[in-house]
Design a protein around this motif. Structure first.
Motif: not given
Length: 96
Positions: A22-27, A31-40
């Motif tokens: 989810f997060a990496m495809p969103m990034k 082009n939405d990197p906020i998901w990687v920040t929080h989920i990561g």
């Protein structure tokens, strides 16, 4: 203690799957990197907690290094902690 360990293992597996699928495809696609920040960040904390628990439980239950390494390697593979739980904890094979 094993129930808590099992719960953390499931959360760690879910967070890894959420991060990769989810997060990496969103990034990278949207082009939405906020998901990687929080989920990561959550995944990293759960991974560290899981590894601390593996070390503590190794001493508490007198696990062999083989069992310790199985849990360690399982934590690196997305969903591997669920496999390790089913195989070793529910199967009562963690004293080997």
């Amino acid at each position: 203690m094993l129930k808590f360990f099992k719960g953390i293992g499931y959360l760690e597996a879910f967070s890894a799957i959420a991060l990769f699928f989810f997060a990496m495809p969103m990034k990278y696609i949207f082009n939405d990197p906020i998901w990687v920040t929080h989920i990561g960040r959550a995944h990293g904390a759960l991974f560290v907690l899981y590894m601390v628990l593996v070390y503590i439980l190794k001493d508490k239950y007198n696990w062999s290094w083989k069992i310790f390494l199985i849990f360690f390697v399982a934590s690196i593979i997305p969903g591997g902690t669920i496999w390790a739980d089913k195989r070793l904890i529910e199967g009562k094979r963690y004293n080997s």
